[in-house]
Scaffold this motif. Sequence first.
Motif, PDB file in Angstrom:
ATOM      1  N   PHE A  36       0.836  -1.200   0.000  1.00 29.37           N
ATOM      2  CA  PHE A  36       0.000   0.000   0.000  1.00 29.37           C
ATOM      3  C   PHE A  36       0.872   1.251   0.000  1.00 29.37           C
ATOM      4  CE2 PHE A  36      -3.532  -2.766   1.147  1.00 29.37           C
ATOM      5  CZ  PHE A  36      -4.598  -2.141   0.524  1.00 29.37           C
ATOM      6  N   VAL A  37       1.913   1.258   0.805  1.00 27.80           N
ATOM      7  CA  VAL A  37       2.815   2.410   0.866  1.00 27.80           C
ATOM      8  C   VAL A  37       3.442   2.672  -0.504  1.00 27.80           C
ATOM      9  CG1 VAL A  37       4.983   3.275   1.849  1.00 27.80           C
ATOM     10  CG2 VAL A  37       3.292   2.177   3.338  1.00 27.80           C
ATOM     11  N   ARG A  38       3.854   1.625  -1.181  1.00 30.15           N
ATOM     12  CA  ARG A  38       4.533   1.747  -2.480  1.00 30.15           C
ATOM     13  C   ARG A  38       3.574   1.868  -3.660  1.00 30.15           C
ATOM     14  NH1 ARG A  38       9.344  -2.731  -1.826  1.00 30.15           N
ATOM     15  NH2 ARG A  38      10.490  -1.594  -0.228  1.00 30.15           N
ATOM     16  N   GLY A  39       2.294   1.632  -3.416  1.00 27.37           N
ATOM     17  CA  GLY A  39       1.328   1.679  -4.504  1.00 27.37           C
ATOM     18  C   GLY A  39       1.405   0.469  -5.420  1.00 27.37           C
ATOM     19  N   ASP A  40       1.788  -0.675  -4.867  1.00 22.76           N
ATOM     20  CA  ASP A  40       1.966  -1.902  -5.642  1.00 22.76           C
ATOM     21  C   ASP A  40       0.655  -2.685  -5.702  1.00 22.76           C
ATOM     22  OD1 ASP A  40       2.739  -4.271  -6.818  1.00 22.76           O
ATOM     23  OD2 ASP A  40       4.480  -4.579  -5.513  1.00 22.76           O
ATOM     24  N   LEU A  41      -0.229  -2.273  -6.606  1.00 23.24           N
ATOM     25  CA  LEU A  41      -1.548  -2.878  -6.728  1.00 23.24           C
ATOM     26  C   LEU A  41      -1.475  -4.346  -7.142  1.00 23.24           C
ATOM     27  CD1 LEU A  41      -4.543  -2.264  -6.450  1.00 23.24           C
ATOM     28  CD2 LEU A  41      -4.539  -1.528  -8.837  1.00 23.24           C
ATOM     29  N   GLU A  42      -0.492  -4.709  -7.941  1.00 23.61           N
ATOM     30  CA  GLU A  42      -0.347  -6.099  -8.380  1.00 23.61           C
ATOM     31  C   GLU A  42      -0.089  -7.020  -7.181  1.00 23.61           C
ATOM     32  OE1 GLU A  42      -1.132  -6.991 -11.447  1.00 23.61           O
ATOM     33  OE2 GLU A  42      -1.473  -4.859 -11.811  1.00 23.61           O
ATOM     34  N   TYR A  43       0.770  -6.585  -6.252  1.00 24.12           N
ATOM     35  CA  TYR A  43       1.056  -7.397  -5.068  1.00 24.12           C
ATOM     36  C   TYR A  43      -0.196  -7.530  -4.194  1.00 24.12           C
ATOM     37  CZ  TYR A  43       3.236  -9.328  -0.938  1.00 24.12           C
ATOM     38  OH  TYR A  43       3.549 -10.147   0.122  1.00 24.12           O
ATOM     39  N   ILE A  44      -0.912  -6.436  -4.048  1.00 19.38           N
ATOM     40  CA  ILE A  44      -2.137  -6.469  -3.245  1.00 19.38           C
ATOM     41  C   ILE A  44      -3.124  -7.461  -3.857  1.00 19.38           C
ATOM     42  CG2 ILE A  44      -4.128  -5.108  -2.498  1.00 19.38           C
ATOM     43  CD1 ILE A  44      -2.080  -2.732  -2.297  1.00 19.38           C
ATOM     44  N   ASP A  45      -3.253  -7.449  -5.179  1.00 20.28           N
ATOM     45  CA  ASP A  45      -4.132  -8.414  -5.853  1.00 20.28           C
ATOM     46  C   ASP A  45      -3.666  -9.851  -5.630  1.00 20.28           C
ATOM     47  OD1 ASP A  45      -5.882  -6.561  -6.872  1.00 20.28           O
ATOM     48  OD2 ASP A  45      -5.012  -6.556  -8.885  1.00 20.28           O
ATOM     49  N   ARG A  46      -2.371 -10.098  -5.782  1.00 19.15           N
ATOM     50  CA  ARG A  46      -1.839 -11.457  -5.630  1.00 19.15           C
ATOM     51  C   ARG A  46      -2.015 -11.999  -4.222  1.00 19.15           C
ATOM     52  NH1 ARG A  46       2.622  -9.367  -8.217  1.00 19.15           N
ATOM     53  NH2 ARG A  46       3.884  -9.578  -6.344  1.00 19.15           N
ATOM     54  N   THR A  47      -2.056 -11.118  -3.231  1.00 17.67           N
ATOM     55  CA  THR A  47      -2.159 -11.561  -1.840  1.00 17.67           C
ATOM     56  C   THR A  47      -3.582 -11.428  -1.301  1.00 17.67           C
ATOM     57  OG1 THR A  47      -1.448  -9.383  -1.037  1.00 17.67           O
ATOM     58  CG2 THR A  47       0.263 -11.079  -1.336  1.00 17.67           C
ATOM     59  N   HIS A  48      -4.542 -11.308  -2.196  1.00 17.39           N
ATOM     60  CA  HIS A  48      -5.964 -11.251  -1.837  1.00 17.39           C
ATOM     61  C   HIS A  48      -6.585 -12.579  -2.245  1.00 17.39           C
ATOM     62  CE1 HIS A  48      -8.976  -8.071  -0.787  1.00 17.39           C
ATOM     63  NE2 HIS A  48      -9.772  -9.090  -1.063  1.00 17.39           N
ATOM     64  N   ALA A  49      -7.404 -13.160  -1.400  1.00 21.19           N
ATOM     65  CA  ALA A  49      -8.054 -14.437  -1.722  1.00 21.19           C
ATOM     66  C   ALA A  49      -8.792 -14.305  -3.048  1.00 21.19           C
ATOM     67  CB  ALA A  49      -9.018 -14.832  -0.613  1.00 21.19           C
ATOM     68  N   PRO A  50      -8.549 -15.236  -3.980  1.00 22.78           N
ATOM     69  CA  PRO A  50      -9.129 -15.121  -5.328  1.00 22.78           C
ATOM     70  C   PRO A  50     -10.641 -14.932  -5.340  1.00 22.78           C
ATOM     71  CG  PRO A  50      -7.594 -16.958  -5.239  1.00 22.78           C
ATOM     72  CD  PRO A  50      -7.744 -16.447  -3.831  1.00 22.78           C
ATOM     73  N   GLU A  51     -11.358 -15.617  -4.467  1.00 21.55           N
ATOM     74  CA  GLU A  51     -12.820 -15.513  -4.475  1.00 21.55           C
ATOM     75  C   GLU A  51     -13.324 -14.189  -3.916  1.00 21.55           C
ATOM     76  OE1 GLU A  51     -11.863 -17.176  -0.421  1.00 21.55           O
ATOM     77  OE2 GLU A  51     -11.068 -17.441  -2.441  1.00 21.55           O
ATOM     78  N   LYS A  52     -12.436 -13.412  -3.331  1.00 17.69           N
ATOM     79  CA  LYS A  52     -12.817 -12.136  -2.728  1.00 17.69           C
ATOM     80  C   LYS A  52     -12.380 -10.933  -3.575  1.00 17.69           C
ATOM     81  CE  LYS A  52     -14.275 -13.889   1.233  1.00 17.69           C
ATOM     82  NZ  LYS A  52     -15.393 -13.515   2.036  1.00 17.69           N
ATOM     83  N   ARG A  53     -11.665 -11.172  -4.661  1.00 17.12           N
ATOM     84  CA  ARG A  53     -11.210 -10.059  -5.509  1.00 17.12           C
ATOM     85  C   ARG A  53     -12.406  -9.400  -6.168  1.00 17.12           C
ATOM     86  NH1 ARG A  53      -6.427 -13.589  -7.945  1.00 17.12           N
ATOM     87  NH2 ARG A  53      -5.126 -13.569  -6.095  1.00 17.12           N
ATOM     88  N   ASP A  54     -12.344  -8.078  -6.242  1.00 13.42           N
ATOM     89  CA  ASP A  54     -13.458  -7.291  -6.774  1.00 13.42           C
ATOM     90  C   ASP A  54     -12.875  -6.127  -7.567  1.00 13.42           C
ATOM     91  OD1 ASP A  54     -15.610  -5.570  -7.162  1.00 13.42           O
ATOM     92  OD2 ASP A  54     -16.322  -5.720  -5.109  1.00 13.42           O
ATOM     93  N   THR A  55     -13.313  -5.954  -8.803  1.00 12.69           N
ATOM     94  CA  THR A  55     -12.761  -4.879  -9.630  1.00 12.69           C
ATOM     95  C   THR A  55     -13.116  -3.504  -9.076  1.00 12.69           C
ATOM     96  OG1 THR A  55     -14.643  -5.055 -11.127  1.00 12.69           O
ATOM     97  CG2 THR A  55     -12.644  -6.232 -11.751  1.00 12.69           C
TER      98      THR A  55
END
Length: 131
Positions: free
Chosen positions: A8-27
Amino acid sequence: MRSRYTAFVRGDLEYIDRTHAPEKRDTAERSATKSTFNSVEWVRLEVLRTVRGGLSDDVGMVEFAAHYRQNDAEMVHRERSNFRRDDGRWVYVDGEFPEDAGTQRTGKVGRNVSCPCGSGKKYKKCCGTSL
């Protein structure tokens, strides 16, 4: 938890997506998170409590306080986050905002501030209503 905070500090949205449970991801949530990157300055993370989450565990909980600045307001976001291990990697499943925790302001909240919880709503119409 610490690695997600760093993302979050670095603005790394890809990492945040990868570390979010797949069934909970929301665009919609992804879009709100992306807009938060431009409006929030993260100050520090305090890990307040952990339950499980060790080397031999498959689930864990982290209670934390993330301190940040937004529109000249100093605020604290508190959450109890639930994680699980998927294929050896920890992923964020969901979180709760305890009645005595939640997002707390430590200074004046600016007008039309977006809520840092990622809902896409204005702070005063979202987490700010409980203050």
